[in-house]
Design a protein around this motif. Structure first.
Motif, PDB file in Angstrom:
ATOM      1  N   SER A  88      30.181 -53.021  12.595  1.00 45.70           N
ATOM      2  CA  SER A  88      29.512 -51.747  12.396  1.00 45.70           C
ATOM      3  C   SER A  88      28.888 -51.327  13.717  1.00 45.70           C
ATOM      4  O   SER A  88      28.052 -52.036  14.274  1.00 45.70           O
ATOM      5  CB  SER A  88      28.441 -51.874  11.314  1.00 45.70           C
ATOM      6  N   ASP A  89      29.291 -50.179  14.215  1.00 45.17           N
ATOM      7  CA  ASP A  89      28.807 -49.718  15.511  1.00 45.17           C
ATOM      8  C   ASP A  89      27.687 -48.685  15.411  1.00 45.17           C
ATOM      9  O   ASP A  89      27.243 -48.178  16.433  1.00 45.17           O
ATOM     10  CB  ASP A  89      29.963 -49.111  16.305  1.00 45.17           C
ATOM     11  N   MET A  90      27.246 -48.371  14.205  1.00 45.16           N
ATOM     12  CA  MET A  90      26.243 -47.325  14.048  1.00 45.16           C
ATOM     13  C   MET A  90      24.976 -47.644  14.850  1.00 45.16           C
ATOM     14  O   MET A  90      24.490 -46.807  15.605  1.00 45.16           O
ATOM     15  CB  MET A  90      25.896 -47.131  12.573  1.00 45.16           C
ATOM     16  N   PHE A  91      24.455 -48.855  14.711  1.00 42.45           N
ATOM     17  CA  PHE A  91      23.231 -49.229  15.422  1.00 42.45           C
ATOM     18  C   PHE A  91      23.460 -49.212  16.929  1.00 42.45           C
ATOM     19  O   PHE A  91      22.669 -48.644  17.693  1.00 42.45           O
ATOM     20  CB  PHE A  91      22.750 -50.607  14.965  1.00 42.45           C
ATOM     21  N   LEU A  92      24.552 -49.834  17.380  1.00 40.12           N
ATOM     22  CA  LEU A  92      24.830 -49.897  18.819  1.00 40.12           C
ATOM     23  C   LEU A  92      25.083 -48.517  19.422  1.00 40.12           C
ATOM     24  O   LEU A  92      24.674 -48.246  20.546  1.00 40.12           O
ATOM     25  CB  LEU A  92      26.023 -50.809  19.104  1.00 40.12           C
ATOM     26  N   SER A  99      19.480 -46.236  25.297  1.00 38.87           N
ATOM     27  CA  SER A  99      19.379 -47.225  26.365  1.00 38.87           C
ATOM     28  C   SER A  99      20.663 -48.045  26.449  1.00 38.87           C
ATOM     29  O   SER A  99      20.814 -49.041  25.732  1.00 38.87           O
ATOM     30  CB  SER A  99      18.186 -48.155  26.111  1.00 38.87           C
ATOM     31  N   PRO A 100      21.581 -47.633  27.311  1.00 35.09           N
ATOM     32  CA  PRO A 100      22.841 -48.378  27.438  1.00 35.09           C
ATOM     33  C   PRO A 100      22.625 -49.846  27.793  1.00 35.09           C
ATOM     34  O   PRO A 100      23.341 -50.721  27.290  1.00 35.09           O
ATOM     35  CB  PRO A 100      23.585 -47.651  28.557  1.00 35.09           C
ATOM     36  N   ASP A 104      23.910 -53.057  25.645  1.00 36.35           N
ATOM     37  CA  ASP A 104      24.738 -54.120  26.215  1.00 36.35           C
ATOM     38  C   ASP A 104      24.135 -55.491  25.942  1.00 36.35           C
ATOM     39  O   ASP A 104      24.859 -56.441  25.651  1.00 36.35           O
ATOM     40  CB  ASP A 104      24.926 -53.910  27.719  1.00 36.35           C
ATOM     41  N   TRP A 105      22.813 -55.606  26.035  1.00 35.01           N
ATOM     42  CA  TRP A 105      22.177 -56.901  25.757  1.00 35.01           C
ATOM     43  C   TRP A 105      22.336 -57.293  24.287  1.00 35.01           C
ATOM     44  O   TRP A 105      22.629 -58.450  23.971  1.00 35.01           O
ATOM     45  CB  TRP A 105      20.700 -56.905  26.147  1.00 35.01           C
ATOM     46  N   VAL A 106      22.163 -56.333  23.380  1.00 32.08           N
ATOM     47  CA  VAL A 106      22.344 -56.624  21.951  1.00 32.08           C
ATOM     48  C   VAL A 106      23.789 -57.032  21.684  1.00 32.08           C
ATOM     49  O   VAL A 106      24.055 -58.008  20.979  1.00 32.08           O
ATOM     50  CB  VAL A 106      21.934 -55.409  21.084  1.00 32.08           C
ATOM     51  N   LEU A 112      27.698 -63.686  21.992  1.00 35.60           N
ATOM     52  CA  LEU A 112      27.262 -65.068  22.209  1.00 35.60           C
ATOM     53  C   LEU A 112      27.269 -65.839  20.894  1.00 35.60           C
ATOM     54  O   LEU A 112      27.723 -66.986  20.838  1.00 35.60           O
ATOM     55  CB  LEU A 112      25.869 -65.094  22.842  1.00 35.60           C
ATOM     56  N   PHE A 113      26.802 -65.211  19.815  1.00 33.57           N
ATOM     57  CA  PHE A 113      26.856 -65.857  18.505  1.00 33.57           C
ATOM     58  C   PHE A 113      28.298 -66.101  18.075  1.00 33.57           C
ATOM     59  O   PHE A 113      28.613 -67.148  17.504  1.00 33.57           O
ATOM     60  CB  PHE A 113      26.105 -65.041  17.443  1.00 33.57           C
ATOM     61  N   GLY A 114      29.185 -65.151  18.339  1.00 37.01           N
ATOM     62  CA  GLY A 114      30.602 -65.354  18.042  1.00 37.01           C
ATOM     63  C   GLY A 114      31.158 -66.552  18.795  1.00 37.01           C
ATOM     64  O   GLY A 114      31.905 -67.354  18.239  1.00 37.01           O
TER      65      GLY A 114
END
Length: 185
Positions: A88-92, A99-100, A104-106, A112-114
């Motif tokens: 889901s890309d809504m939040f990103l 804030s790009p 990117d950090w999120v 990283l979790f993947g």
């Protein structure tokens, strides 16, 4: 490094390693597609044999169930490398508009979790391959038709290794981009 559209998930960053990874992932996806065609042919042959000749193909369900898992893992590295995994890309998208760098950090943390989840999966799949080879495990119906299980489990492990590599490259690329403050023009 190529710029990424703000509405699409990231793909692998450029470079020799990323190109090699993408090429291998594409070959695995093609093999997975061929496997899909193979199980479709097997299922159709089973239905035709069952319906018209009263003679189904033995162990079709067992073969298909083992093959589907292998196919998914063969196609997963390419989907990951191309940034086409389900998400889901809504939040990103909203965060990226504000804030790009934060987006990117999120996204970096997500990848990283993947990476960590695939590492855990690989840790447990490695012994499965050895056990299935040493134990001469089979897929099918004993006494009627069977085949070794290890090729299916090996496909899963190869898919895990390549998906882990894709996630790791994406994580590194996103971290570098976030640290620099965004994509380079």
């Amino acid at each position: 490094m190529s710029t990424l559209d703000e509405t699409t998930p990231p793909a692998l960053p450029g470079g020799v390693l990323a190109r090699a990874m993408s090429g291998i992932a594409l070959v695995l996806a093609i093999l997975g597609g061929a496997g899909t065609l193979g199980i479709m042919a097997l299922i159709n042959a089973d239905v035709i044999g069952r319906s018209f000749f009263d003679h189904p193909i033995p162990a079709t369900a067992e073969i298909v169930s083992a093959a589907i898992v292998a196919i998914v893992f063969l196609q997963l590295p390419n989907a990951t490398a191309e940034g086409r995994n389900v998400r889901s890309d809504m939040f990103l998208t909203r965060l990226r508009a504000r804030s790009p760098r934060a987006a990117d950090w999120v996204d970096c943390v997500h990848h990283l979790f993947g990476t960590m989840i695939l590492a855990i999966l690989m840790y447990y799949m490695g012994p499965e391959i050895i056990d299935s080879i040493e134990g001469r495990e089979t897929v099918g119906l004993y006494g009627i038709w069977s085949m070794p299980r290890w090729p299916f489990v090996t496909c899963v492990l190869i898919g895990c290794i390549m998906t882990l590599a894709a996630y790791a490259l994406l994580t590194a690329g996103l971290a570098l981009r976030a640290a620099r403050g965004g994509p380079r023009p």
